[in-house]
Design a protein around this motif. Structure first.
Motif, PDB file in Angstrom:
ATOM      1  N   PRO A   1       0.498  -1.013  -0.099  1.00 25.18           N
ATOM      2  CA  PRO A   1      -0.323  -0.184  -0.152  1.00 25.18           C
ATOM      3  C   PRO A   1       0.785   1.607   0.152  1.00 25.18           C
ATOM      4  O   PRO A   1       1.558   1.267   0.747  1.00 25.18           O
ATOM      5  CB  PRO A   1      -1.041  -0.041   1.473  1.00 25.18           C
ATOM      6  CG  PRO A   1      -0.681  -1.383   1.188  1.00 25.18           C
ATOM      7  CD  PRO A   1       0.812  -2.050   1.010  1.00 25.18           C
ATOM      8  N   SER A   2      -0.225   2.522  -1.112  1.00 24.20           N
ATOM      9  CA  SER A   2       0.976   3.560  -0.460  1.00 24.20           C
ATOM     10  C   SER A   2       1.154   4.392   0.758  1.00 24.20           C
ATOM     11  O   SER A   2       0.051   4.188   1.613  1.00 24.20           O
ATOM     12  CB  SER A   2       1.071   4.421  -1.834  1.00 24.20           C
ATOM     13  OG  SER A   2       1.156   5.735  -1.748  1.00 24.20           O
ATOM     14  N   PRO A   3       2.300   4.964   0.897  1.00 27.64           N
ATOM     15  CA  PRO A   3       2.055   5.337   2.259  1.00 27.64           C
ATOM     16  C   PRO A   3       1.442   7.007   2.016  1.00 27.64           C
ATOM     17  O   PRO A   3       0.628   7.522   3.275  1.00 27.64           O
ATOM     18  CB  PRO A   3       3.708   5.569   2.351  1.00 27.64           C
ATOM     19  CG  PRO A   3       4.449   5.762   1.372  1.00 27.64           C
ATOM     20  CD  PRO A   3       3.228   4.544   0.356  1.00 27.64           C
ATOM     21  N   SER A   4       0.780   7.260   1.022  1.00 28.07           N
ATOM     22  CA  SER A   4       0.112   8.623   0.819  1.00 28.07           C
ATOM     23  C   SER A   4      -1.698   8.244   1.028  1.00 28.07           C
ATOM     24  O   SER A   4      -2.080   9.365   0.749  1.00 28.07           O
ATOM     25  CB  SER A   4       0.408   8.999  -0.772  1.00 28.07           C
ATOM     26  OG  SER A   4       0.129   7.954  -1.824  1.00 28.07           O
ATOM     27  N   TYR A   5      -2.262   6.356   1.529  1.00 33.84           N
ATOM     28  CA  TYR A   5      -3.701   6.194   0.866  1.00 33.84           C
ATOM     29  C   TYR A   5      -3.541   7.195   1.875  1.00 33.84           C
ATOM     30  O   TYR A   5      -3.826   7.088   3.554  1.00 33.84           O
ATOM     31  CB  TYR A   5      -3.644   4.601   0.932  1.00 33.84           C
ATOM     32  CG  TYR A   5      -2.990   3.994  -0.188  1.00 33.84           C
ATOM     33  CD1 TYR A   5      -3.247   5.208  -1.563  1.00 33.84           C
ATOM     34  CD2 TYR A   5      -2.669   3.155  -0.097  1.00 33.84           C
ATOM     35  CE1 TYR A   5      -3.268   4.103  -2.547  1.00 33.84           C
ATOM     36  CE2 TYR A   5      -2.757   2.059  -1.135  1.00 33.84           C
ATOM     37  CZ  TYR A   5      -2.882   3.187  -2.276  1.00 33.84           C
ATOM     38  OH  TYR A   5      -2.569   2.060  -4.165  1.00 33.84           O
ATOM     39  N   THR A   6      -4.803   7.841   1.970  1.00 32.67           N
ATOM     40  CA  THR A   6      -5.966   7.768   3.146  1.00 32.67           C
ATOM     41  C   THR A   6      -6.664   6.884   3.917  1.00 32.67           C
ATOM     42  O   THR A   6      -6.410   5.306   3.407  1.00 32.67           O
ATOM     43  CB  THR A   6      -7.361   8.490   2.195  1.00 32.67           C
ATOM     44  OG1 THR A   6      -8.031   7.899   1.895  1.00 32.67           O
ATOM     45  CG2 THR A   6      -7.076   9.719   1.881  1.00 32.67           C
ATOM     46  N   THR A   7      -7.563   6.539   5.013  1.00 36.79           N
ATOM     47  CA  THR A   7      -7.976   5.774   5.239  1.00 36.79           C
ATOM     48  C   THR A   7      -8.660   5.004   4.271  1.00 36.79           C
ATOM     49  O   THR A   7      -8.594   3.755   4.800  1.00 36.79           O
ATOM     50  CB  THR A   7      -8.549   6.468   6.270  1.00 36.79           C
ATOM     51  OG1 THR A   7      -7.384   7.089   7.560  1.00 36.79           O
ATOM     52  CG2 THR A   7      -8.796   5.381   7.673  1.00 36.79           C
ATOM     53  N   GLY A   8      -9.365   6.035   3.928  1.00 39.12           N
ATOM     54  CA  GLY A   8     -10.599   5.477   2.865  1.00 39.12           C
ATOM     55  C   GLY A   8     -10.130   4.429   1.504  1.00 39.12           C
ATOM     56  O   GLY A   8     -10.683   3.540   1.181  1.00 39.12           O
ATOM     57  N   SER A   9      -8.862   4.830   0.974  1.00 34.72           N
ATOM     58  CA  SER A   9      -8.132   4.545   0.476  1.00 34.72           C
ATOM     59  C   SER A   9      -7.419   2.964   0.720  1.00 34.72           C
ATOM     60  O   SER A   9      -7.592   1.824   0.314  1.00 34.72           O
ATOM     61  CB  SER A   9      -7.489   5.492  -0.717  1.00 34.72           C
ATOM     62  OG  SER A   9      -7.251   6.172  -0.948  1.00 34.72           O
ATOM     63  N   LEU A  10      -6.977   2.979   1.456  1.00 33.48           N
ATOM     64  CA  LEU A  10      -6.352   1.546   2.716  1.00 33.48           C
ATOM     65  C   LEU A  10      -7.447   0.783   2.841  1.00 33.48           C
ATOM     66  O   LEU A  10      -7.035  -0.354   2.402  1.00 33.48           O
ATOM     67  CB  LEU A  10      -5.287   2.668   3.346  1.00 33.48           C
ATOM     68  CG  LEU A  10      -4.670   1.261   4.065  1.00 33.48           C
ATOM     69  CD1 LEU A  10      -3.560   0.572   3.921  1.00 33.48           C
ATOM     70  CD2 LEU A  10      -4.419   2.024   5.747  1.00 33.48           C
ATOM     71  N   VAL A  11      -8.347   1.019   3.050  1.00 35.66           N
ATOM     72  CA  VAL A  11      -9.225   0.196   3.575  1.00 35.66           C
ATOM     73  C   VAL A  11      -9.457  -0.328   1.815  1.00 35.66           C
ATOM     74  O   VAL A  11      -9.507  -1.633   1.588  1.00 35.66           O
ATOM     75  CB  VAL A  11     -10.459   0.856   3.881  1.00 35.66           C
ATOM     76  CG1 VAL A  11     -11.742  -0.048   3.941  1.00 35.66           C
ATOM     77  CG2 VAL A  11     -10.398   1.420   5.508  1.00 35.66           C
ATOM     78  N   CYS A  12      -9.863   0.664   0.895  1.00 33.26           N
ATOM     79  CA  CYS A  12     -10.421   0.153  -0.285  1.00 33.26           C
ATOM     80  C   CYS A  12      -9.061  -0.702  -0.929  1.00 33.26           C
ATOM     81  O   CYS A  12      -9.702  -1.933  -1.621  1.00 33.26           O
ATOM     82  CB  CYS A  12     -10.558   0.965  -0.946  1.00 33.26           C
ATOM     83  SG  CYS A  12     -12.154   1.527  -1.185  1.00 33.26           S
ATOM     84  N   ASP A  13      -7.943  -0.368  -0.221  1.00 30.98           N
ATOM     85  CA  ASP A  13      -6.787  -1.345  -0.872  1.00 30.98           C
ATOM     86  C   ASP A  13      -6.502  -3.207  -0.631  1.00 30.98           C
ATOM     87  O   ASP A  13      -6.699  -3.476  -1.190  1.00 30.98           O
ATOM     88  CB  ASP A  13      -5.330  -0.525  -0.867  1.00 30.98           C
ATOM     89  CG  ASP A  13      -4.100  -1.209  -1.913  1.00 30.98           C
ATOM     90  OD1 ASP A  13      -3.944  -1.279  -2.596  1.00 30.98           O
ATOM     91  OD2 ASP A  13      -3.731  -1.920  -0.617  1.00 30.98           O
TER      92      ASP A  13
END
Length: 223
Positions: A109-121
């Motif tokens: 996962p990219s360290p720049s992900y928001t919480t929402g993007s991390l969940v989706c990822d």
């Protein structure tokens, strides 16, 4: 011991749950992209929103998850054998398995992900692949992998690779670093494509063998 009817019922609920999780993750990720809350790559901050949405649908992960959504929906609602269903099921199974493997090996996962993007990822790269693979092994349905379906199931990833490598030099963007011709050159990119194609073919052949083996084992247990 679980009887055939009970297993079939549990399997339907499993596929329905897989469908629901997949659709949620896809829609939520698309919403994040459309709202500007998701950074799919470092250039997204300077990229127009329509182009970001186009890129969203260009990712192999997104397309694999879309195939999972379609195939699990058909399994729950249609429940009859057809080559279209068999090819979709096999292509989605192999595609989402490759997604999980590549994510685990080469795409943290990219360290720049928001919480929402991390969940989706995590949903798109880990949860859906696990749900799909476990559902196929445990609940089938069996008999949906035929030798004649192996090559048709490879049409989608081949078209995706060709389209990505053709469009990349035009838009100067590639969805993954291991096929980024601008950075690694055509030689390394084609080597990556060859490795991915070999993995697809190997997994499709393995799925054909495993489906037949699991079918025999289940028939033996039923007898």
């Amino acid at each position: 011991m679980t009887g055939p009817s009970t297993r079939q019922t549990i399997g339907r609920y499993w596929h329905l749950a897989t469908f629901a999780v997949t659709v949620f993750a896809l829609v939520f990720q698309l919403y994040l992209v459309a709202s500007g809350d998701s950074i799919l790559d470092s250039s997204a901050v300077t990229t127009a929103r329509p182009e970001q949405i186009r890129r969203y649908f260009s990712y192999f992960t997104i397309q694999a998850n879309l195939l999972v959504a379609v195939s699990t929906y058909l399994l729950v609602r249609v429940r009859r054998d057809s080559q279209v269903l068999r090819v979709l099921r096999l292509a989605s199974l192999i595609g989402i398995t490759v997604t999980g493997i590549v994510a685990a090996v080469a795409l943290p996962p990219s360290p720049s992900y928001t919480t929402g993007s991390l969940v989706c990822d995590r949903l798109l790269h880990i949860v859906v692949p696990v749900l799909t693979f476990v559902g196929w092994v445990a609940f089938g349905p069996r008999g949906l992998v035929a030798r004649a379906d192996v090559l048709p199931s490879l049409i989608w990833p081949i078209v995706w690779l060709v389209a990505t490598l053709t469009l990349g030099p035009v838009v100067h963007w590639y969805p993954y670093p291991f096929i980024n011709v601008d950075r690694i050159g055509y030689g390394s990119a084609l080597l990556s494509c060859t490795a991915i194609a070999a993995l697809f073919l190997a997994l499709a052949t393995l799925a054909l063998w495993a489906d037949r083996r699991l079918s025999r084992d289940r028939a033996t247990m039923a007898g």
